[in-house]
Write a protein that holds these residues in place. Structure first.
Motif, PDB file in Angstrom:
ATOM      1  N   LEU A   1       0.899  -1.135  -0.082  1.00  0.00           N
ATOM      2  CA  LEU A   1      -0.155   0.087  -0.023  1.00  0.00           C
ATOM      3  C   LEU A   1       0.662   1.130   0.070  1.00  0.00           C
ATOM      4  CD1 LEU A   1      -2.577   1.155   0.007  1.00  0.00           C
ATOM      5  CD2 LEU A   1      -2.922   0.999   2.356  1.00  0.00           C
ATOM      6  N   SER A   2       2.041   1.235   0.750  1.00  0.00           N
ATOM      7  CA  SER A   2       2.875   2.455   0.733  1.00  0.00           C
ATOM      8  C   SER A   2       3.643   2.561  -0.611  1.00  0.00           C
ATOM      9  CB  SER A   2       3.940   2.058   1.835  1.00  0.00           C
ATOM     10  OG  SER A   2       4.907   3.320   1.811  1.00  0.00           O
ATOM     11  N   ALA A   3       3.959   1.567  -1.190  1.00  0.00           N
ATOM     12  CA  ALA A   3       4.415   1.556  -2.477  1.00  0.00           C
ATOM     13  C   ALA A   3       3.209   2.224  -3.595  1.00  0.00           C
ATOM     14  CB  ALA A   3       4.831   0.256  -3.235  1.00  0.00           C
ATOM     15  N   ALA A   4       1.862   1.950  -3.336  1.00  0.00           N
ATOM     16  CA  ALA A   4       0.993   2.388  -4.361  1.00  0.00           C
ATOM     17  C   ALA A   4       0.854   4.113  -4.100  1.00  0.00           C
ATOM     18  CB  ALA A   4      -0.429   1.826  -3.820  1.00  0.00           C
ATOM     19  N   PHE A   5       0.848   4.339  -2.835  1.00  0.00           N
ATOM     20  CA  PHE A   5       1.111   6.040  -2.237  1.00  0.00           C
ATOM     21  C   PHE A   5       2.349   6.422  -3.029  1.00  0.00           C
ATOM     22  CE2 PHE A   5      -2.239   5.149   0.562  1.00  0.00           C
ATOM     23  CZ  PHE A   5      -2.700   6.434   1.253  1.00  0.00           C
ATOM     24  N   ASP A   6       3.508   5.787  -3.146  1.00  0.00           N
ATOM     25  CA  ASP A   6       4.637   6.646  -3.744  1.00  0.00           C
ATOM     26  C   ASP A   6       4.326   6.559  -5.245  1.00  0.00           C
ATOM     27  OD1 ASP A   6       6.041   6.639  -1.461  1.00  0.00           O
ATOM     28  OD2 ASP A   6       7.030   4.749  -1.643  1.00  0.00           O
ATOM     29  N   ALA A   7       3.700   5.514  -5.950  1.00  0.00           N
ATOM     30  CA  ALA A   7       3.333   5.567  -7.520  1.00  0.00           C
ATOM     31  C   ALA A   7       2.704   6.716  -7.732  1.00  0.00           C
ATOM     32  CB  ALA A   7       2.682   4.127  -7.666  1.00  0.00           C
ATOM     33  N   ILE A   8       1.674   7.246  -6.904  1.00  0.00           N
ATOM     34  CA  ILE A   8       0.938   8.354  -7.171  1.00  0.00           C
ATOM     35  C   ILE A   8       1.481   9.631  -6.471  1.00  0.00           C
ATOM     36  CG2 ILE A   8      -1.332   7.042  -7.431  1.00  0.00           C
ATOM     37  CD1 ILE A   8      -2.138   7.782  -4.850  1.00  0.00           C
TER      38      ILE A   8
ATOM     39  N   ASP B   1     -10.361   9.688  -4.096  1.00  0.00           N
ATOM     40  CA  ASP B   1      -9.413   9.722  -5.119  1.00  0.00           C
ATOM     41  C   ASP B   1      -8.225   8.949  -4.796  1.00  0.00           C
ATOM     42  OD1 ASP B   1     -10.944  11.084  -7.080  1.00  0.00           O
ATOM     43  OD2 ASP B   1      -9.919  13.219  -6.412  1.00  0.00           O
ATOM     44  N   VAL B   2      -7.723   9.041  -3.628  1.00  0.00           N
ATOM     45  CA  VAL B   2      -6.514   8.273  -3.386  1.00  0.00           C
ATOM     46  C   VAL B   2      -6.723   6.802  -3.035  1.00  0.00           C
ATOM     47  CG1 VAL B   2      -4.721   7.885  -1.192  1.00  0.00           C
ATOM     48  CG2 VAL B   2      -5.440  10.186  -2.062  1.00  0.00           C
ATOM     49  N   ALA B   3      -8.063   6.642  -2.528  1.00  0.00           N
ATOM     50  CA  ALA B   3      -8.291   5.272  -2.430  1.00  0.00           C
ATOM     51  C   ALA B   3      -8.749   4.576  -3.836  1.00  0.00           C
ATOM     52  CB  ALA B   3      -9.566   5.107  -1.617  1.00  0.00           C
ATOM     53  N   LEU B   4      -9.147   5.179  -4.729  1.00  0.00           N
ATOM     54  CA  LEU B   4      -9.194   4.636  -6.064  1.00  0.00           C
ATOM     55  C   LEU B   4      -8.036   4.342  -6.842  1.00  0.00           C
ATOM     56  CD1 LEU B   4     -11.909   7.212  -7.296  1.00  0.00           C
ATOM     57  CD2 LEU B   4     -12.372   4.494  -6.975  1.00  0.00           C
ATOM     58  N   GLU B   5      -7.181   5.313  -6.707  1.00  0.00           N
ATOM     59  CA  GLU B   5      -5.645   4.905  -7.238  1.00  0.00           C
ATOM     60  C   GLU B   5      -4.897   4.024  -6.652  1.00  0.00           C
ATOM     61  OE1 GLU B   5      -4.583   6.327 -10.272  1.00  0.00           O
ATOM     62  OE2 GLU B   5      -6.490   6.917 -10.515  1.00  0.00           O
ATOM     63  N   CYS B   6      -5.111   3.595  -5.192  1.00  0.00           N
ATOM     64  CA  CYS B   6      -4.574   2.825  -4.620  1.00  0.00           C
ATOM     65  C   CYS B   6      -5.196   1.242  -4.785  1.00  0.00           C
ATOM     66  CB  CYS B   6      -4.649   2.808  -2.936  1.00  0.00           C
ATOM     67  SG  CYS B   6      -3.506   3.909  -2.485  1.00  0.00           S
ATOM     68  N   ALA B   7      -6.500   1.403  -5.182  1.00  0.00           N
ATOM     69  CA  ALA B   7      -7.343   0.068  -5.293  1.00  0.00           C
ATOM     70  C   ALA B   7      -6.943  -0.409  -6.623  1.00  0.00           C
ATOM     71  CB  ALA B   7      -8.654   0.237  -5.349  1.00  0.00           C
ATOM     72  N   ILE B   8      -6.736   0.303  -7.470  1.00  0.00           N
ATOM     73  CA  ILE B   8      -6.278  -0.393  -8.931  1.00  0.00           C
ATOM     74  C   ILE B   8      -4.935  -0.873  -9.112  1.00  0.00           C
ATOM     75  CG2 ILE B   8      -8.013   1.148  -9.997  1.00  0.00           C
ATOM     76  CD1 ILE B   8      -6.031   2.964 -11.138  1.00  0.00           C
ATOM     77  N   ARG B   9      -4.100  -0.402  -7.835  1.00  0.00           N
ATOM     78  CA  ARG B   9      -2.654  -0.932  -7.959  1.00  0.00           C
ATOM     79  C   ARG B   9      -2.268  -2.001  -7.154  1.00  0.00           C
ATOM     80  NH1 ARG B   9      -2.783   4.564  -9.422  1.00  0.00           N
ATOM     81  NH2 ARG B   9      -1.285   4.931 -10.762  1.00  0.00           N
ATOM     82  N   VAL B  10      -3.200  -2.119  -5.879  1.00  0.00           N
ATOM     83  CA  VAL B  10      -2.893  -3.256  -5.267  1.00  0.00           C
ATOM     84  C   VAL B  10      -3.294  -4.544  -5.755  1.00  0.00           C
ATOM     85  CG1 VAL B  10      -2.830  -1.795  -3.077  1.00  0.00           C
ATOM     86  CG2 VAL B  10      -5.027  -2.882  -3.881  1.00  0.00           C
ATOM     87  N   LYS B  11      -2.383  -5.785  -5.459  1.00  0.00           N
ATOM     88  CA  LYS B  11      -2.808  -6.847  -6.266  1.00  0.00           C
ATOM     89  C   LYS B  11      -2.545  -8.164  -5.107  1.00  0.00           C
ATOM     90  CE  LYS B  11      -0.721  -5.528 -10.597  1.00  0.00           C
ATOM     91  NZ  LYS B  11      -0.605  -4.147 -10.352  1.00  0.00           N
ATOM     92  N   GLY B  12      -2.637  -7.807  -3.751  1.00  0.00           N
ATOM     93  CA  GLY B  12      -2.477  -8.714  -2.898  1.00  0.00           C
ATOM     94  C   GLY B  12      -3.763  -9.914  -2.774  1.00  0.00           C
TER      95      GLY B  12
END
Length: 256
Positions: free
Chosen positions: A153-160, A245-256
């Protein structure tokens, strides 16, 4: 004659559950793999304003909890507003998994134990202090439950390119019994936030072998002479749109 007394820390066992979540929540064909879970009606309103929400099912937790599906950037996602408190939120999460979800992303407000964390700032919990009851039915007793999904999840935050901090959180059932002594102990152990659900939700996810993610946004502050509500209850609608918006962008990035 003395008799042994079982405490909550002795609750975990692997015997068969009496009520299976699948008996309450039947699997639904095409249920979204990823479900966003908010604690705020304002976030849900922001989603309804922006997307065409399709009702998937209704759950019940003192009130009716509708679960919706929608599309974002070509991905089918789910969303619902959960109840406050670890026990209620965990029960609804069980039903979501039984219906077909593979992962859940929770996001909601928290109190901060460090005044340097500004209001509205994002936090990704790395472990949760188990000052509640639900987690002890899902995992062997320990002071903390680790959050293995925090790194992703932290990596998803970094990605955006979204600034955030990581740290332990204090999950408690008793919001009006957050004491000065308790605060000092949790801070000494590295806790930077306090909330009511994280330990319970992570325990459910790990027991069911499903991925549970959670990020928090800072509202009130306990690190002061007197409790400081700061922005609690004063946020404009645009702030909740931003959290979504943050939740949406994270949701399409996490794959666990």
């Amino acid at each position: 004659e003395k008799r042994g007394h079982m405490s909550i820390t002795d609750a975990f066992n692997t015997s068969e559950q009496i009520i299976d979540p699948a008996a309450v929540a039947r699997p639904i064909d095409g249920f979204p793999d990823t479900v966003l879970v908010t604690f705020s009606q304002k976030v849900l309103a922001a989603a309804a304003k922006r997307f065409k929400l399709t009702l998937l099912k209704e759950m019940h937790c003192c009130y009716t909890v509708p679960v919706y599906a929608f599309e974002y950037k070509g991905r089918k996602l789910g969303i619902y507003m959960t109840c406050l408190g670890g026990s209620a939120a965990a029960g609804l999460l069980e039903e979501i998994f039984a219906a077909g979800a593979k992962r859940a992303l929770f996001f909601g407000s928290c109190g901060v134990l460090d005044r340097s964390i500004s209001a509205g700032h994002f936090i990704v919990p790395t472990a949760a202090y188990r000052d509640e009851g639900t987690s002890y039915h899902y995992a062997p007793a320990s002071d903390y439950i680790d959050i293995p999904t925090a790194a992703e999840l932290s990596a998803a935050f970094d990605a955006i390119s979204m600034p955030h901090v990581q740290g332990k959180t204090w999950t408690t059932d008793a919001i009006y019994r957050e004491t000065r002594d308790g605060l000092a102990k949790r801070r000494a152990e590295g806790c930077i936030t306090v909330e009511m659900e994280c330990a319970s939700l992570m325990a459910v996810g790990q027991f069911r072998k499903k991925a549970v993610y959670q990020f928090l946004y800072a509202e009130d502050c306990l690190d002061s002479v007197e409790w400081d509500p700061r922005i609690m209850g004063k946020q404009p609608a645009t702030a909740y749109e931003g959290y979504l918006d943050v939740a949406l962008e994270c949701a399409i990035r996490v794959k666990g």
